[in-house]
Design an enzyme around this catalytic site. Structure first.
Site, mmCIF file in Angstrom:
data_model
loop_
_atom_site.group_PDB
_atom_site.id
_atom_site.type_symbol
_atom_site.label_atom_id
_atom_site.label_comp_id
_atom_site.label_asym_id
_atom_site.label_seq_id
_atom_site.Cartn_x
_atom_site.Cartn_y
_atom_site.Cartn_z
ATOM 1 N N ARG A 187 -48.059 53.224 -15.017
ATOM 2 C CA ARG A 187 -47.019 52.234 -15.361
ATOM 3 C C ARG A 187 -47.549 51.153 -16.307
ATOM 4 N NH1 ARG A 187 -42.232 49.513 -11.653
ATOM 5 N NH2 ARG A 187 -41.384 48.297 -13.369
ATOM 6 N N ARG A 245 -35.366 37.118 3.176
ATOM 7 C CA ARG A 245 -36.378 38.198 3.087
ATOM 8 C C ARG A 245 -35.845 39.486 2.471
ATOM 9 N NH1 ARG A 245 -37.561 36.219 8.390
ATOM 10 N NH2 ARG A 245 -39.199 34.666 8.216
ATOM 11 N N LYS A 263 -39.229 45.416 -11.332
ATOM 12 C CA LYS A 263 -40.069 44.236 -11.573
ATOM 13 C C LYS A 263 -39.159 43.033 -11.705
ATOM 14 C CE LYS A 263 -44.251 45.932 -13.798
ATOM 15 N NZ LYS A 263 -45.057 45.901 -15.025
ATOM 16 N N GLU A 272 -47.544 49.986 -10.288
ATOM 17 C CA GLU A 272 -48.464 49.832 -11.416
ATOM 18 C C GLU A 272 -49.937 49.855 -11.000
ATOM 19 O OE1 GLU A 272 -47.074 47.223 -14.599
ATOM 20 O OE2 GLU A 272 -49.158 46.723 -15.003
ATOM 21 N N LYS A 294 -38.538 55.739 -18.515
ATOM 22 C CA LYS A 294 -38.950 54.695 -17.569
ATOM 23 C C LYS A 294 -38.836 55.194 -16.127
ATOM 24 C CE LYS A 294 -39.349 50.026 -16.375
ATOM 25 N NZ LYS A 294 -39.222 48.625 -16.721
ATOM 26 N N HIS A 317 -47.017 38.543 -24.642
ATOM 27 C CA HIS A 317 -46.846 37.449 -23.677
ATOM 28 C C HIS A 317 -47.598 36.199 -24.145
ATOM 29 C CE1 HIS A 317 -45.655 40.222 -20.059
ATOM 30 N NE2 HIS A 317 -44.664 39.995 -20.889
ATOM 31 N N HIS A 370 -38.483 38.030 -26.531
ATOM 32 C CA HIS A 370 -39.445 38.922 -25.895
ATOM 33 C C HIS A 370 -39.716 40.156 -26.772
ATOM 34 C CE1 HIS A 370 -41.615 40.977 -22.717
ATOM 35 N NE2 HIS A 370 -40.797 42.013 -22.828
ATOM 36 N N ASN A 402 -46.727 48.471 -20.772
ATOM 37 C CA ASN A 402 -47.047 47.138 -21.277
ATOM 38 C C ASN A 402 -47.690 47.163 -22.651
ATOM 39 O OD1 ASN A 402 -46.104 45.788 -18.975
ATOM 40 N ND2 ASN A 402 -47.987 46.270 -17.890
ATOM 41 N N HIS A 412 -47.746 44.056 -24.778
ATOM 42 C CA HIS A 412 -47.301 42.935 -23.936
ATOM 43 C C HIS A 412 -48.386 41.884 -23.723
ATOM 44 C CE1 HIS A 412 -43.829 45.432 -23.337
ATOM 45 N NE2 HIS A 412 -43.297 44.647 -22.418
#
Ligand code: NAD
Ligand code: GLY
Length: 360
Positions: free
Chosen positions: A240, A120, A142, A236, A226, A251, A264, A244, A247
């Site tokens: 935030r 955890r 992230k 986010e 950042k 993606h 990427h 992206n 992205h």
């Protein structure tokens, strides 16, 4: 060396940026009080930098176990994640053991996710060794693995306790990877730092030539941007999302082409140009703005057109984006150089038109 701070109350942490930081026991020492660590890395980075980091941990009397994974975006999977858990359990690691991710964004994202789940949650340190991971993925918490249906779909927000960005590790980075990292650097200029964008236009050749001073400045300025965004919106819910830019399209390129086919940063470069085209199409930016942005990406040696894939396929893949809300696609669009917005105003017809216009 420069030190920045990500301000997140009790989860705040430093980002150290400089040369030969892998040998700086004094920087690691405050974060390794428990004297037990696991270093997660891969078969490419281990022969280059693992010994150096292990030696530094040795100076501190830290008992460190290396976990060496296969290299590549296509290994950012459940199976590889499980290899980390196998190693942790085999070695009877307790939850106070620190997981150190030594490598690029793939190792950082996967190592961070493992750290967030193992018993955890265990302490976590990022030691990014690619430009992309030093300017973006190691900062902000992230963590994720990919799913065949979508990039970074399974993951957690989990902040590291320290980011150690050793600029000297960039000496061994292949040119293609260096260029891919520049896509995320340019992103900060585009979305919120127009002065930095101007600086990048003037200094892109120095960066490509790996001028240390220029690289250190670019990493520091990117991380400062950042850190500000993450401090204001860790999870986010607002600003935030602007990180992206490109992205949603990018993606789709990565997933659609098969993970690892397009790097990427390359996918983000082409994706950003689609977002620029769309922003122009709906009247948010001028043709001159599009031209200026395209020129910088071209000068950085990055692709400015997406791969051939039916526009409808792009759209299908984009529907898995994490910004989709109530089934509606939300995109990061540009309002001018240095200003981005999240918007759902573009129609499907306009999105398809921009994809068709910007992909070969
Ligand atoms: P990567 O981790 O695949 O590294 C690129 C290549 O460089 C790999 O082959 C790696 O082994 C090699 N390498 C690493 N350091 C090296 C060095 N110093 N010298 C020589 N070779 C070296 O790719 P990346 O571009 O670092 O990261 C991309 C990943 O980051 C993607 O999975 C992306 O989704 C993720 N990402 C995450 C965030 C985030 O906020 N968590 C942000 C941006 C990107
Ligand atoms: N790279 C996007 C983010 O960290 O939010």
């Amino acid at each position: 060396m420069q030190t920045l701070k990500v301000s997140l109350a009790e989860r705040s942490y430093p980002i150290h940026i400089g040369v030969n930081l892998l040998s700086r026991a004094d920087l690691l020492q405050p974060h390794l009080k428990n004297k037990k660590a696991v270093v997660v890395t891969n078969v490419t980075v281990a022969p280059l930098y693992l010994d150096r980091l292990m030696a530094t941990l040795g100076v501190l009397g830290v008992d460190a176990l290396p976990v060496i994974l296969l290299d590549g975006e296509r290994y950012k999977t459940w199976e590889t994640l499980n290899q980390i858990f196998d190693a942790l359990l085999d070695a009877h690691c307790e939850r106070s053991t620190t997981l150190i991710a030594l490598g690029g964004g793939v190792i950082g994202d996967m190592g961070g996710f493992a750290a967030s789940c193992y018993q955890r949650g265990m302490p976590f340190i990022q030691v990014p060794t690619t430009l992309l991971s030093q300017v973006d993925s190691s900062v902000g918490g992230k963590t994720a693995i990919n799913h065949p249906l979508g990039k970074n779909m399974i993951g957690a927000f989990y902040q590291p306790q320290l980011v150690l960005a050793d600029i000297s590790t960039l000496d061994t980075l292949p040119d293609r990877e260096l260029r891919a990292g520049l896509a995320e650097v340019i992103k900060y200029g585009l979305i919120r730092d127009p002065e930095f964008f101007d600086w990048l236009e003037a200094n892109i050749q120095l960066l490509l030539a790996r001028d240390r001073q220029a690289l250190a400045y670019a990493v520091q300025r990117s991380c400062a941007n950042k850190a500000d965004v993450v401090a204001a919106d860790e999870r986010e819910t607002g600003e935030r999302a602007l990180l992206n830019l490109g992205h949603t399209f990018g993606h789709a390129i990565e997933t659609g082409m098969g993970y690892g086919e397009w790097l990427h940063g390359e996918a983000i470069s082409a994706g950003t140009l689609i977002a620029m085209d769309l922003s122009c199409r709906i009247g948010l930016v001028t043709v001159d703005d599009v031209f200026r942005v395209k020129k910088l990406f071209i000068n950085a040696g990055l692709p400015v057109r997406g791969p051939q894939m039916p526009a409808e396929r792009y759209l299908e893949l984009m529907r898995h984006d994490k910004k989709v809300q109530d089934g509606k696609l939300r995109l990061v669009l540009m309002k001018g150089i240095g200003e981005a917005i999240v918007s759902d105003v573009a129609s499907e017809r306009e999105i398809l038109a921009s994809i068709s216009a910007c992909c070969t």
